[in-house]
Motif scaffolding. Structure first.
Motif, mmCIF file in Angstrom:
data_model
loop_
_atom_site.group_PDB
_atom_site.id
_atom_site.type_symbol
_atom_site.label_atom_id
_atom_site.label_comp_id
_atom_site.label_asym_id
_atom_site.label_seq_id
_atom_site.Cartn_x
_atom_site.Cartn_y
_atom_site.Cartn_z
ATOM 1 N N ILE A 246 5.946 -1.270 9.258
ATOM 2 C CA ILE A 246 5.364 -0.469 8.296
ATOM 3 C C ILE A 246 5.312 -1.503 7.097
ATOM 4 O O ILE A 246 4.289 -1.323 6.070
ATOM 5 C CB ILE A 246 6.518 0.489 7.734
ATOM 6 N N TYR A 247 6.410 -2.306 6.748
ATOM 7 C CA TYR A 247 6.175 -3.320 5.619
ATOM 8 C C TYR A 247 4.908 -4.149 5.563
ATOM 9 O O TYR A 247 4.501 -4.371 4.677
ATOM 10 C CB TYR A 247 7.542 -3.948 5.601
ATOM 11 N N ALA A 248 4.791 -4.745 6.922
ATOM 12 C CA ALA A 248 3.618 -5.815 6.900
ATOM 13 C C ALA A 248 2.342 -4.903 6.795
ATOM 14 O O ALA A 248 1.531 -5.419 6.104
ATOM 15 C CB ALA A 248 3.744 -6.129 8.530
ATOM 16 N N VAL A 251 2.924 -2.179 2.856
ATOM 17 C CA VAL A 251 3.976 -2.560 1.696
ATOM 18 C C VAL A 251 3.284 -3.801 1.202
ATOM 19 O O VAL A 251 2.935 -4.241 0.053
ATOM 20 C CB VAL A 251 5.508 -2.488 1.909
ATOM 21 N N LEU A 252 3.519 -4.979 2.277
ATOM 22 C CA LEU A 252 2.831 -6.404 1.961
ATOM 23 C C LEU A 252 1.551 -6.494 2.193
ATOM 24 O O LEU A 252 1.146 -7.347 1.880
ATOM 25 C CB LEU A 252 4.057 -7.256 2.801
ATOM 26 N N LEU A 306 12.631 -3.598 -1.781
ATOM 27 C CA LEU A 306 12.019 -3.428 -3.241
ATOM 28 C C LEU A 306 11.115 -4.471 -3.461
ATOM 29 O O LEU A 306 9.998 -4.440 -4.085
ATOM 30 C CB LEU A 306 13.048 -3.570 -4.352
ATOM 31 N N SER A 307 10.836 -5.705 -2.472
ATOM 32 C CA SER A 307 9.819 -6.566 -2.661
ATOM 33 C C SER A 307 8.503 -6.137 -2.204
ATOM 34 O O SER A 307 8.313 -5.423 -1.295
ATOM 35 C CB SER A 307 10.306 -7.881 -1.672
ATOM 36 N N MET A 314 10.374 -12.854 2.988
ATOM 37 C CA MET A 314 10.778 -13.847 3.887
ATOM 38 C C MET A 314 12.175 -14.362 3.694
ATOM 39 O O MET A 314 13.007 -14.634 4.566
ATOM 40 C CB MET A 314 9.634 -14.801 4.440
ATOM 41 N N VAL A 315 12.234 -14.729 2.476
ATOM 42 C CA VAL A 315 13.687 -15.426 1.949
ATOM 43 C C VAL A 315 14.585 -14.324 2.207
ATOM 44 O O VAL A 315 15.746 -14.980 2.627
ATOM 45 C CB VAL A 315 13.382 -15.912 0.705
ATOM 46 N N CYS A 316 14.404 -13.193 1.860
ATOM 47 C CA CYS A 316 15.477 -12.001 2.044
ATOM 48 C C CYS A 316 15.762 -12.076 3.308
ATOM 49 O O CYS A 316 17.050 -11.796 3.776
ATOM 50 C CB CYS A 316 14.851 -10.867 1.543
#
Length: 410
Positions: A246-248, A251-252, A306-307, A314-316
């Motif tokens: 979902i994020y990919a 969101v992103l 939240l990003s 990726m860092v998170c």
């Protein structure tokens, strides 16, 4: 034992540990590549998300249903032979998947049956191998061995899915054949381990008290119980793996390629931290550092939730993998290093159920919460809850918080 004997045992043990590590890597690689192939194979046949869910359930249930028996077997029999037999059974299941793929059948139920077989074999292998590891290295090197062992598994977690996806382009049978060969080689390497445990005066009787001794032991050890339960709730509440698609996508906006990058970052973080811990083991403040790692894991999940930036996300996720590795390192050292050898298998079997529950139930919890409130709020709430658990566990388990050294000097 003379100094000469101790030195010889150390060299002997390290050689066995290399065989153990090679088998561990091969099985991790085979399991990860096969998991990718099974998922794609089932989806190709059914185009059903529910069918994919049943794959996870079929793989997890044997660990729960067989936990008391598998732990007893690991304590009653030669752990090398138990592990080797389990790997051979996994090889046979992979060859069964190979035959099914070549036959061109369309029904999915035989695949579930073979996945249950794989899960059953893993249910016997995990406690036996976890209990075997402390006997293969000298005590002063045990915490480093835990880290190296974890790094091998995480490295396989990075390489396995990519290799499975690449080979799947040649057909699912290629993946299943490769996995079967890897499991078979791991079985042979495990048999080549030369270490023999001291002969048991008698095997534990098959009674309820004997079978449940691992549960009773964990309940009686506040440090071990606190470490296992902290790791359970950290991943259960804070895990975001199930929501990464979902994020990919929403969101992103990075598509499948970005999804692959996101999924790999926790494993990269875990490998980096495992190598660091193997070379620079934790010396002091083990309990506090485990609690802090859980809080860092939760904070990284909140920022990830939240990003809207792929590099930051990726860092998170890299940080979550590194923080989780600290927790795994401390927990496994407590569980494997302090449990009496005669009951290590039973305790490791319970530990295996906790690990599986945190991963599988964590994905289920993430999906339910996301369906109710949305993906972003679900991830943020989960991360915040993980921070709360880390703070609460410091109060509920003061012995864990106060624990200084990883290994208690005997």
């Amino acid at each position: 034992m003379s100094a000469h004997d101790r030195s010889g045992w150390a060299v002997f043990g390290i050689g066995d540990f290399r065989l153990f590590g090679a088998a561990r890597f091969l099985t991790g690689l085979a399991y990860q590549m096969q998991a990718v192939a099974i998922g794609w194979f089932v989806y190709d046949l059914t185009h059903s998300a529910l069918a994919l869910g049943f794959v996870g359930l079929a793989g997890f249930l044997p660990a729960v249903l067989c936990a008391l028996i598998t732990g007893h077997v690991a304590d009653a029999y030669d752990r090398r032979l138990v592990g080797a037999a389990a790997f051979a059974l996994q090889s046979g299941a992979s060859l069964g998947l190979l035959a099914y793929a070549l036959a061109g059948y369309q029904s999915v139920w035989p695949i579930y049956a073979l996945v249950i077989l794989v899960g059953t074999a893993r249910a016997f292998a995990n406690p036996a191998l976890q209990a075997l590891l402390p006997t293969l290295v000298p005590g002063p090197q045990f915490s480093s061995a835990i880290a190296w062992n974890a790094s091998l598994w995480q490295s396989a977690s990075v390489m396995g899915p990519a290799l499975g996806g690449f080979l799947y382009a040649l057909g699912p049978a290629v993946v299943f054949g490769g996995a079967g060969g890897s499991f078979a080689l791991a079985s042979l390497l495990t048999l080549l381990i030369r270490f023999r445990p001291a002969a048991m005066s008698e095997r534990p009787p098959i009674t309820w008290a004997a079978l449940s001794a691992g549960i009773d032991y964990i309940r009686s050890q506040p440090v071990v119980l606190g470490a296992i339960s902290l790791d359970l709730f950290t991943v259960l509440l804070g895990g975001a793996t199930a929501l990464l698609p979902i994020y990919a996508g929403e969101v992103l906006h990075v598509g499948p390629l970005g999804l692959g990058a996101l999924r790999s970052m926790p494993a990269f973080g875990a490998v980096a931290m495992a190598v660091l811990l193997a070379n620079y083991p934790l010396r002091r403040h083990a309990g506090v550092r485990m609690l802090r790692a859980a809080a860092v894991f939760g904070a990284a999940i909140v920022v990830f939730g939240l990003s809207t930036s792929l590099p930051l996300s990726m860092v998170c996720l890299f940080v979550t993998g590194a923080a989780d590795m600290i927790s795994v390192y401390v927990r496994q050292t407590f569980v494997q290093g302090e449990t009496p050898d005669a009951m290590r298998g039973r305790v490791s079997a319970v530990n295996t159920v906790f690990i599986g529950a945190s991963n599988e139930l964590g994905e289920f919890e993430s999906g339910l919460l996301a369906a109710a409130v949305g993906a972003v709020p679900a991830v943020v709430i989960g991360g915040a809850a993980t921070i709360g658990v880390a703070l609460l566990w410091g109060r509920l388990f003061p012995a864990l918080k106060a624990r200084d050294r990883l290994m208690v000097q005997g």
